[in-house]
Enzyme design. Sequence first.
Site, PDB file in Angstrom:
ATOM      1  N   CYS A  26     -62.449   4.566  39.479  1.00 14.00           N
ATOM      2  CA  CYS A  26     -62.623   5.652  38.523  1.00 14.00           C
ATOM      3  C   CYS A  26     -64.003   6.267  38.689  1.00 14.00           C
ATOM      4  CB  CYS A  26     -62.509   5.131  37.087  1.00 14.00           C
ATOM      5  SG  CYS A  26     -60.907   4.407  36.708  1.00 14.00           S
ATOM      6  N   CYS A  79     -63.141  -9.555  49.295  1.00  8.70           N
ATOM      7  CA  CYS A  79     -61.863  -9.196  49.925  1.00  8.70           C
ATOM      8  C   CYS A  79     -61.842  -9.593  51.405  1.00  8.70           C
ATOM      9  CB  CYS A  79     -61.542  -7.719  49.739  1.00  8.70           C
ATOM     10  SG  CYS A  79     -62.917  -6.630  50.048  1.00  8.70           S
ATOM     11  N   SER A 113     -63.117   9.948  55.559  1.00  4.96           N
ATOM     12  CA  SER A 113     -64.093   8.915  55.234  1.00  4.96           C
ATOM     13  C   SER A 113     -64.567   8.122  56.440  1.00  4.96           C
ATOM     14  CB  SER A 113     -63.531   7.980  54.158  1.00  4.96           C
ATOM     15  OG  SER A 113     -62.401   7.314  54.663  1.00  4.96           O
ATOM     16  N   ASP A 159     -62.012   3.237  58.806  1.00  3.56           N
ATOM     17  CA  ASP A 159     -62.919   2.449  57.963  1.00  3.56           C
ATOM     18  C   ASP A 159     -62.301   1.152  57.465  1.00  3.56           C
ATOM     19  OD1 ASP A 159     -61.379   3.378  55.682  1.00  3.56           O
ATOM     20  OD2 ASP A 159     -62.489   5.250  55.917  1.00  3.56           O
ATOM     21  N   GLY A 168     -60.705   9.156  41.459  1.00  5.70           N
ATOM     22  CA  GLY A 168     -59.512   8.992  40.626  1.00  5.70           C
ATOM     23  C   GLY A 168     -58.842  10.323  40.396  1.00  5.70           C
ATOM     24  N   CYS A 174     -58.593  -7.632  45.503  1.00  3.09           N
ATOM     25  CA  CYS A 174     -59.802  -7.352  44.725  1.00  3.09           C
ATOM     26  C   CYS A 174     -59.486  -7.484  43.242  1.00  3.09           C
ATOM     27  CB  CYS A 174     -60.283  -5.934  45.011  1.00  3.09           C
ATOM     28  SG  CYS A 174     -61.658  -5.433  43.953  1.00  3.09           S
ATOM     29  N   CYS A 190     -70.796  -7.986  46.973  1.00  4.38           N
ATOM     30  CA  CYS A 190     -69.496  -8.627  46.895  1.00  4.38           C
ATOM     31  C   CYS A 190     -68.792  -8.372  48.223  1.00  4.38           C
ATOM     32  CB  CYS A 190     -68.674  -8.031  45.743  1.00  4.38           C
ATOM     33  SG  CYS A 190     -67.010  -8.738  45.649  1.00  4.38           S
ATOM     34  N   CYS A 207     -70.358  -3.829  45.163  1.00  6.38           N
ATOM     35  CA  CYS A 207     -69.126  -3.770  45.974  1.00  6.38           C
ATOM     36  C   CYS A 207     -69.434  -3.097  47.308  1.00  6.38           C
ATOM     37  CB  CYS A 207     -68.054  -2.968  45.229  1.00  6.38           C
ATOM     38  SG  CYS A 207     -66.647  -2.561  46.287  1.00  6.38           S
TER      39      CYS A 207
HETATM   40 FE1  SF4 Z   1     -65.425  -4.477  46.544  1.00 10.93          FE
HETATM   41 FE2  SF4 Z   1     -63.888  -6.111  48.000  1.00 10.93          FE
HETATM   42 FE3  SF4 Z   1     -65.521  -7.112  46.141  1.00 10.93          FE
HETATM   43 FE4  SF4 Z   1     -63.375  -5.709  45.437  1.00 10.93          FE
HETATM   44  S1  SF4 Z   1     -63.400  -7.698  46.462  1.00 10.93           S
HETATM   45  S2  SF4 Z   1     -65.435  -5.520  44.575  1.00 10.93           S
HETATM   46  S3  SF4 Z   1     -63.280  -4.157  47.066  1.00 10.93           S
HETATM   47  S4  SF4 Z   1     -66.103  -5.992  48.026  1.00 10.93           S
END
Ligand code: SF4
Length: 468
Positions: free
Chosen positions: A10, A446, A292, A355, A36, A391, A443, A245
């Site tokens: 979003c 994934c 992208s 990507d 979004g 995720c 993070c 992220c």
């Molecule tokens: Fe981002 Fe992947 Fe972590 Fe989700 S799991 S927040 S897509 S890095």
Amino acid sequence: MALEEIKENCGVMAVWNAEYAAELAYHGLYSLQHRGQEAAGIVSTDGDRFYHRLGLGTLSQVFDSPELLGELHGNAAIGHNRYSTTGTNAQFNIQPLTAMLRDGPVAIGHNGNLINTRKLRRELQNDGAIFQSTTDSEILIHLMARSRKEKLLDRFLEALGRVQGAYSLVMLSRDAIYAVRDPHGWRPLVIGRKGDSYVVASESCALDLLGYQLIRDVRPGELVVLDREGMHSIPVAQVERTHFCIFELIYFSRPDSRTLGDSVDKFRRKMGKELALEHPADADIVISVPDSSNTAALGFSQRSDAKFEMGLIRNHYIGRTFIQPTSAMREMGVKLKFNPVAGVVRDRRVVVVEDSIVRGTTLRKLTDLIRGAGAKEVHVRVSCPPIRFPCYYGMDFPSREELIAHDHSVEQIREIIGVDSLGYLSVEKLLESVPGSGNQGYCTACFTGEYPIPPDGDEETGTKERYS
Ligand code: SF4
């Protein structure tokens, strides 16, 4: 462009102390439309009443006549572009969510995904709460409504103390705007200023459009309050290492946005360069899957002997029509969206930079098209590591079983998509492409399955399936 398999989360906007605040929010949301397209909304206030306009669809579908913006009075407004990572795409889930608390109305716009909501929702419902939506964001409103604290700010802080997960959110009251980022800092949020007016947005590209100067990111674990006295910063909570992220830098954020002190374009280009060094290809040209992947493809070509060419043309006018196509339309889907430039790819050894690969089904169709246009060889290079896990923090990946990399090796994936070679950027090289100092962390769950906060529910499915 991730071939329409990943949906953005979003976008949020807030405008404080500006004439025509709703109009500014509206234009800012246009810059964030990529985050979004399922619903949009703006709520404004003149310090007394709240005015709102919400609807399903893109911004231009929701504000389909010029008079509508004129009805949103006041010098403060917040706005939201929605993609439904939790809750269905129904009218009652459109944000900003508004509620009448005991000291007046509030409205909330949220980017991210809370992860301890099942327990909280159950607790609140057992206590008599009646939910108006199925979004996780509404939980914050109920927590504030039940708090015994005197001031709205204290009730908001108390509610934030109970939720876990990803949130970059803005809240409007009659006399202030509150902008807050969770302690891990999963989702971006920036502040801009022009004179004594402020704007908060998911990405700085919205500030550029409005002519506001980027001041800085809202810090992870920081609450920024904008009111008559100006801007105040309140620390909410800290963690040892943040978890921005990394997918925002790979794919979601616009390359012209600035975050973590630099431009997304720069990070993405570096990913392409690292990819070329890690997985070189003996090829004549490098092409991107627009839009992208353009920047990573440019970076790739800068570190290889193959020059960058525009080998695929994307049709930008497909809109949302084919998001849930019939099987016949699904066959047409990739062709409708992309067309190879035969004169560019014919008799050439082509590197296609993408990507990310999620299911891999559409990439197979795309590489078939490139071969069909006469390419001698097709090599795919991916500017992120294999996506193996769902995720839980606001991105709509499919369930674990649907992720092609979950149970296939790189060689097996190469065979499935039918290309001459395939290479993914490693997690190590990805992390070397982005800034990391102090407690700035990322993070990468994934790719690695190492979730900074484990989800509270069924770990076998993605976020959308869990809540909708
Ligand atoms: Fe981002 Fe992947 Fe972590 Fe989700 S799991 S927040 S897509 S890095």
